[in-house]
Write a protein that holds these residues in place. Structure first.
Motif, mmCIF file in Angstrom:
data_model
loop_
_atom_site.group_PDB
_atom_site.id
_atom_site.type_symbol
_atom_site.label_atom_id
_atom_site.label_comp_id
_atom_site.label_asym_id
_atom_site.label_seq_id
_atom_site.Cartn_x
_atom_site.Cartn_y
_atom_site.Cartn_z
ATOM 1 N N MET A 114 0.578 -1.402 0.296
ATOM 2 C CA MET A 114 -0.034 0.021 0.128
ATOM 3 C C MET A 114 0.652 1.115 -0.164
ATOM 4 O O MET A 114 2.024 1.066 0.606
ATOM 5 C CB MET A 114 -0.722 0.363 1.365
ATOM 6 N N VAL A 115 0.005 2.199 -0.542
ATOM 7 C CA VAL A 115 1.042 3.344 -0.480
ATOM 8 C C VAL A 115 -0.438 4.937 0.027
ATOM 9 O O VAL A 115 -0.945 4.758 -0.625
ATOM 10 C CB VAL A 115 2.343 4.357 -1.712
ATOM 11 N N GLN A 116 0.934 5.061 1.300
ATOM 12 C CA GLN A 116 -0.326 6.364 1.353
ATOM 13 C C GLN A 116 0.363 7.337 1.375
ATOM 14 O O GLN A 116 1.510 8.206 2.069
ATOM 15 C CB GLN A 116 -0.009 6.157 3.339
ATOM 16 N N PRO A 117 -0.084 8.428 0.501
ATOM 17 C CA PRO A 117 0.106 9.957 0.088
ATOM 18 C C PRO A 117 -0.557 11.040 1.428
ATOM 19 O O PRO A 117 -1.216 11.160 2.153
ATOM 20 C CB PRO A 117 -0.096 10.236 -1.372
ATOM 21 N N GLY A 118 0.464 12.341 1.019
ATOM 22 C CA GLY A 118 -0.111 13.378 1.812
ATOM 23 C C GLY A 118 -1.407 13.818 1.592
ATOM 24 O O GLY A 118 -1.441 13.720 0.093
ATOM 25 N N VAL A 119 -1.980 14.531 2.138
ATOM 26 C CA VAL A 119 -3.608 14.260 2.424
ATOM 27 C C VAL A 119 -4.188 15.422 2.317
ATOM 28 O O VAL A 119 -3.519 15.750 3.683
ATOM 29 C CB VAL A 119 -4.617 12.825 2.471
ATOM 30 N N GLN A 120 -4.850 16.557 2.084
ATOM 31 C CA GLN A 120 -5.321 17.261 2.736
ATOM 32 C C GLN A 120 -6.715 17.297 3.070
ATOM 33 O O GLN A 120 -7.566 17.169 1.794
ATOM 34 C CB GLN A 120 -5.340 19.210 1.834
ATOM 35 N N VAL A 121 -7.401 17.603 3.838
ATOM 36 C CA VAL A 121 -9.310 17.673 4.287
ATOM 37 C C VAL A 121 -9.542 18.883 4.214
ATOM 38 O O VAL A 121 -9.243 19.320 3.770
ATOM 39 C CB VAL A 121 -9.260 17.139 5.967
ATOM 40 N N ILE A 122 -10.670 18.811 2.614
ATOM 41 C CA ILE A 122 -11.582 19.908 2.963
ATOM 42 C C ILE A 122 -12.860 19.655 2.776
ATOM 43 O O ILE A 122 -13.479 18.307 3.230
ATOM 44 C CB ILE A 122 -11.548 19.978 0.825
ATOM 45 N N ASP A 123 -13.870 20.772 3.524
ATOM 46 C CA ASP A 123 -15.232 20.391 3.362
ATOM 47 C C ASP A 123 -15.763 20.390 2.263
ATOM 48 O O ASP A 123 -15.604 19.914 1.581
ATOM 49 C CB ASP A 123 -15.195 21.465 4.580
ATOM 50 N N GLY A 124 -17.644 20.302 3.253
ATOM 51 C CA GLY A 124 -18.012 20.291 1.645
ATOM 52 C C GLY A 124 -18.076 20.625 0.493
ATOM 53 O O GLY A 124 -18.896 20.707 -0.978
ATOM 54 N N SER A 125 -17.960 22.013 0.518
ATOM 55 C CA SER A 125 -17.152 23.196 -0.383
ATOM 56 C C SER A 125 -16.334 23.639 -0.930
ATOM 57 O O SER A 125 -15.650 24.131 -1.853
ATOM 58 C CB SER A 125 -17.939 24.678 0.192
ATOM 59 N N GLY A 126 -14.917 22.236 -0.706
ATOM 60 C CA GLY A 126 -14.156 22.737 -1.001
ATOM 61 C C GLY A 126 -13.401 23.097 -0.984
ATOM 62 O O GLY A 126 -12.051 23.233 -1.074
ATOM 63 N N ARG A 127 -13.364 23.997 0.543
ATOM 64 C CA ARG A 127 -12.287 24.479 1.511
ATOM 65 C C ARG A 127 -11.849 23.947 2.859
ATOM 66 O O ARG A 127 -12.344 22.682 2.523
ATOM 67 C CB ARG A 127 -13.157 25.563 2.173
ATOM 68 N N PRO A 128 -10.185 24.080 3.056
ATOM 69 C CA PRO A 128 -9.460 23.138 3.554
ATOM 70 C C PRO A 128 -9.757 23.702 4.609
ATOM 71 O O PRO A 128 -10.475 24.274 5.278
ATOM 72 C CB PRO A 128 -7.870 24.004 3.283
ATOM 73 N N THR A 129 -10.279 22.267 5.830
ATOM 74 C CA THR A 129 -11.084 22.474 6.580
ATOM 75 C C THR A 129 -10.345 21.613 7.811
ATOM 76 O O THR A 129 -8.884 20.555 7.903
ATOM 77 C CB THR A 129 -12.037 21.925 6.794
ATOM 78 N N GLY A 130 -9.795 21.642 9.352
ATOM 79 C CA GLY A 130 -9.457 20.338 10.387
ATOM 80 C C GLY A 130 -10.770 20.670 11.065
ATOM 81 O O GLY A 130 -11.452 21.163 11.425
ATOM 82 N N THR A 131 -10.769 19.079 11.735
ATOM 83 C CA THR A 131 -11.382 18.510 12.366
ATOM 84 C C THR A 131 -10.969 17.896 13.966
ATOM 85 O O THR A 131 -8.793 17.737 13.792
ATOM 86 C CB THR A 131 -12.638 17.648 11.983
ATOM 87 N N LEU A 132 -10.805 17.866 14.616
ATOM 88 C CA LEU A 132 -10.469 17.218 16.133
ATOM 89 C C LEU A 132 -9.826 16.186 15.757
ATOM 90 O O LEU A 132 -9.258 15.648 15.819
ATOM 91 C CB LEU A 132 -11.267 16.980 16.982
ATOM 92 N N VAL A 133 -10.460 15.265 15.005
ATOM 93 C CA VAL A 133 -10.125 14.005 14.361
ATOM 94 C C VAL A 133 -8.318 13.881 13.350
ATOM 95 O O VAL A 133 -8.222 12.701 13.626
ATOM 96 C CB VAL A 133 -11.350 12.715 13.838
ATOM 97 N N ASP A 134 -8.961 14.650 12.445
ATOM 98 C CA ASP A 134 -7.673 14.383 11.669
ATOM 99 C C ASP A 134 -6.687 15.674 12.318
ATOM 100 O O ASP A 134 -5.775 14.790 11.938
ATOM 101 C CB ASP A 134 -8.610 15.906 10.519
ATOM 102 N N ALA A 135 -6.527 16.258 13.357
ATOM 103 C CA ALA A 135 -5.860 17.069 13.783
ATOM 104 C C ALA A 135 -4.998 15.737 14.711
ATOM 105 O O ALA A 135 -4.028 15.279 14.774
ATOM 106 C CB ALA A 135 -6.148 18.301 14.642
ATOM 107 N N ALA A 136 -5.519 15.105 15.520
ATOM 108 C CA ALA A 136 -5.096 13.793 16.643
ATOM 109 C C ALA A 136 -4.426 12.742 15.247
ATOM 110 O O ALA A 136 -3.700 12.340 15.264
ATOM 111 C CB ALA A 136 -6.525 12.787 16.598
ATOM 112 N N LYS A 137 -5.171 12.504 14.040
ATOM 113 C CA LYS A 137 -4.167 11.715 13.113
ATOM 114 C C LYS A 137 -3.352 11.992 12.702
ATOM 115 O O LYS A 137 -2.063 11.478 12.331
ATOM 116 C CB LYS A 137 -5.249 11.509 12.027
#
Length: 304
Positions: A114-137
Motif C-alpha cells: 500500500m502507498v499512503q501519500p500526503g492528504v489535505q482535508v476539505i469540507d463539502g464546499s471544497g475549502r480546507p478544513t480541520g477537525t479534531l479527528v484529523d488533528a489527532a491523526k
C-alpha cells in the motif's frame, strides 16, 4: 501502453462532485493509468455524460442492481486489471501530482503493498478544513512525516491506537487486495479490517509526505449518521474485540492490547455526545450506545 494504475471510483449519486472527481483524475500526468467509474445508483443523464467525454482513458459501468457500499468496493476490486488500484471516493479530488507521488513511493519501495501519500482535508464546499479527528491523526497517531516503509506489529499497533490512513487516497497492490475482500458484515470500518489482514499476511505500507490528494469530509455523511445513532460504534466495538483475539492468536500481543482498548475510537464516541444531544432523535438510544462504547468493559481475548 497497458495501465499500471486502475483508478476505480465507486459512485453513489452526487453528480457535480463526481464530475469534479473525474476531472481531477483526467488531469493526472502519464499514460499508465485508467479510470473506471462503477455506478451503483440511478441518476439520470450520467451514462450520457460519460459517453460524451470521448476519453479512452475513462470507462463507465452501471451495476444492474444496487450492491451497497461494501458490495461496490468488492466489485471495483474484481474489475481492476492493472498491478495497482486506487479506490477513490467520488467526492474526493486528486491534485495534479497524485500519481507522480505514488510512482515515486513505488520506485523507493517497489514491493510495497500500500502507498499512503500526503492528504489535505476539505469540507463539502471544497475549502480546507480541520477537525479534531484529523488533528489527532496528524499530530498524535501518524508516524513521522518523512517518507517511510512500515510493516508488522508496530504498524498494526499504530493504526489500532488511531487509524491515521485516508482510505480513498491509498494505492493498493491489486493482487494482494483481491486476496482480502472487504467484509460484508462491516459498513464503516471495513477499510481498517482489510489493512489488518494485509499486515497479518506480511504486507507493507509506504508513506510519502507530499500532499497530493484532497479528502472531502462532509458534515453529514453515512459514517456521521451512523456515529450519531451509535451504529458505527456498535460495529467498531465488535470489530476491535474480534481483532484483538485474532492478533493475540497470531502472536502480536501489543497489537491485541491496542485493539482491545481502542482508545481513540472510545474518545471519539465521547466527543459526539454533545452533537447527539443536539441532533439525535430519539436521544436515549444514541447516547446509551455512545456511552456503552466508551465505558463498557473489554473482555480479554485468549492470550491477549
Amino acid at each position: 501502453m497497458s495501465a499500471r494504475f486502475d483508478v476505480m471510483m465507486p459512485y453513489y449519486g452526487d453528480v457535480p462532485l463526481m464530475k469534479a472527481a473525474v476531472a481531477s483524475v483526467r488531469a493526472q500526468d502519464g499514460d499508465d493509468w485508467r479510470l473506471t467509474v462503477v455506478d451503483d445508483g440511478r441518476e439520470t443523464g450520467v451514462p450520457e455524460w460519460f459517453a460524451a467525454l470521448g476519453d479512452p482513458r475513462v470507462r463507465y459501468l452501471r451495476n444492474p442492481r444496487n450492491l451497497g457500499v461494501t458490495g461496490n468496493f468488492n466489485r471495483c476490486v474484481e474489475l481492476a486489471e492493472a498491478p495497482y488500484t486506487v479506490l477513490m471516493g467520488s467526492d474526493d479530488l486528486m491534485l495534479p501530482g497524485y500519481l507522480r507521488t505514488v510512482r515515486r513511493a513505488l520506485a523507493r519501495a517497489p514491493r510495497a503493498t500500500m502507498v499512503q501519500p500526503g492528504v489535505q482535508v476539505i469540507d463539502g464546499s471544497g475549502r480546507p478544513t480541520g477537525t479534531l479527528v484529523d488533528a489527532a491523526k496528524k499530530r498524535v497517531y501518524a508516524p513521522s512525516p518523512n517518507a517511510a516503509l512500515l510493516h508488522g506489529e508496530d504498524l498494526a499497533v499504530s493504526l489500532l491506537r488511531g487509524n491515521w490512513l485516508y482510505f480513498p487516497s491509498l494505492c493498493w497492490r491489486t493482487d494482494d487486495l483481491r486476496r482480502h475482500p472487504f467484509r460484508a458484515d462491516l459498513g464503516v470500518i471495513q477499510d481498517l479490517a482489510v489493512v489488518l489482514e494485509l499486515l497479518l499476511a506480511g504486507g507493507t505500507l509506504a508513506t510519502e509526505p507530499e500532499v497530493c490528494f484532497q479528502y472531502r469530509r462532509h458534515a453529514v455523511s453515512e459514517s456521521s449518521a451512523q456515529a450519531l445513532s451509535g451504529a458505527r460504534f456498535d460495529e467498531a466495538r465488535r470489530f476491535f474485540l474480534d481483532a484483538a483475539a485474532r492478533l493475540a492468536a497470531h502472536g502480536w500481543p501489543r497489537a491485541a492490547r491496542a485493539a482491545r482498548h481502542h482508545w481513540s475510537s472510545r474518545l471519539h464516541a465521547l466527543t459526539l455526545l454533545p452533537t447527539a444531544a443536539a441532533h439525535a432523535r430519539p436521544l436515549r438510544p444514541a447516547a446509551a450506545s455512545l456511552l456503552r462504547h466508551a465505558f463498557a468493559p473489554r473482555r480479554v481475548p485468549e492470550g491477549g
